[in-house]
Design a protein around this motif. Structure first.
Motif: not given
Length: 346
Positions: A152-155, A323-335
């Motif tokens: 999975e690509f996540v910035p 590139f924020s923590c919220n954007a990464a957190g949302a991606a992590l949740g989906r994964i």
């Protein structure tokens, strides 16, 4: 689902204040428990070798065992060493496999021979690899023989950086920060040709064997906050990269930090920099090893304050969204949702 988190940069000393992304995952489906590393991780820039030594592997091995022992569901790892040791431990014990999500999976360079064989063996059953450039999906797919669907690509994400300094308009300068796979040879030729004041905050190893131009200062051993201060005060931030075929990714941390601080950035178009900078919109991309291209980009930004401001503000807006923590957190949740569904665990 319950997840234990093993991150090398979280130890007993900073455990209270370091939450990683645990507070940024939306909803309440997943619960998290951080397992600290027994010994603080050393500063990468001060390491004498880029290869993980035997003693360091022992610490990773212990950390992985503790994360597995504490797990009531799955494990989230950061850095590539931890999924490797956990994968080895699971294959050696033969016990029921625990779902593993390998975040920040960047091996630096893909070795061949015995190291490749060990990587293929230990990482074969890791459920998800989170990489921070799109090109790494193809690289690791071929190197490890693992289906692309498990990548999975996540910035790369970064928490908000306080702005404590403004651009130094009295004594303007160019800043180049970082060490990994930097093309300081091309960069030095460009700034020497332009004869512009320049500060390079890097490691002695990254500059070894190079002739430092008289208009370039190289402060060694400075702290991260000092580097951020330099980036904020600089008129231009440059991330020059060497297009080495064996390198997987480089420069993303420096690029993201500069963009979050609203700085005008120039980066070499390689190693995934194009996943972060939209040329002409949020920064400038230059061709690898092209002194002329780099000179032209620096000269254009140096002499155009309106362009610098436009690129810097656009970069900040883009970084805060992606590139924020919220954007990464949302991606992590989906994964984690995907892995939990596949594992049949909730």
């Amino acid at each position: 689902m319950h997840w234990t988190i093993a991150a090398p940069f979280i130890n007993q000393q900073n455990l209270v204040n370091e939450h990683w992304l645990t507070r940024n995952v939306p909803g309440d489906r997943h619960q998290f428990h951080i397992v600290p590393r027994s010994i603080p991780l050393g500063n990468w820039h001060n390491q004498k070798s880029s290869v993980t030594g035997f003693k360091s592997w022992l610490i990773y091995w212990q950390h992985g065992m503790e994360a597995m022992k504490a797990s009531e569901g799955g494990v989230i790892t950061l850095f590539p060493q931890l999924p490797a040791v956990i994968g080895m431990q699971q294959r050696m014990t033969g016990k029921k496999r625990v779902p593993v999500v390998a975040w920040l999976f960047n091996v630096g360079t893909c070795s061949s021979g015995i190291r490749q064989a060990i990587a293929q063996y230990t990482l074969k059953h890791i459920d998800r690899f989170v990489v921070h450039t799109r090109r790494e999906i193809d690289i690791y797919h071929h190197w490890l023989g693992i289906p692309k669907e498990r990548f999975e690509f996540v910035p790369f994400h970064q928490s908000e950086i306080p702005i404590t300094h403004q651009e130094n308009t009295t004594h303007p300068f160019i800043a180049a920060l970082g060490s990994a796979h930097r093309d300081f040879s091309t960069f030095f030729q460009a700034v020497s040709k332009l004869n512009l004041p320049t500060v390079v905050a890097s490691s002695e190893r990254a500059l070894e064997g190079l002739t430092i131009p008289p208009n370039v200062k190289t402060p060694f051993g400075i702290e991260r906050q000092d580097c951020l201060d330099l980036a904020q005060q600089a008129r231009i931030n440059v991330v020059p990269l060497r297009p080495l075929p064996q390198v997987t990714a480089a420069g993303q941390i420096t690029i993201v930090e500069a963009m979050l601080m609203g700085r005008a950035v120039i980066a070499t178009r390689c190693h995934g920099a194009e996943d972060y900078i939209q040329h002409g919109e949020t920064g400038l991309l230059v061709e690898p090893q092209s002194v002329d291209d780099l000179v032209q980009a620096i000269e254009m930004l140096w002499n155009d304050s309106a362009l610098r401001n436009r690129l810097g503000q656009a970069a900040k807006r883009y970084a805060e969204e992606h590139f924020s923590c919220n954007a990464a957190g949302a991606a992590l949740g989906r994964i984690l949702d995907k892995v939990a569904d596949t594992a049949g665990m909730y």
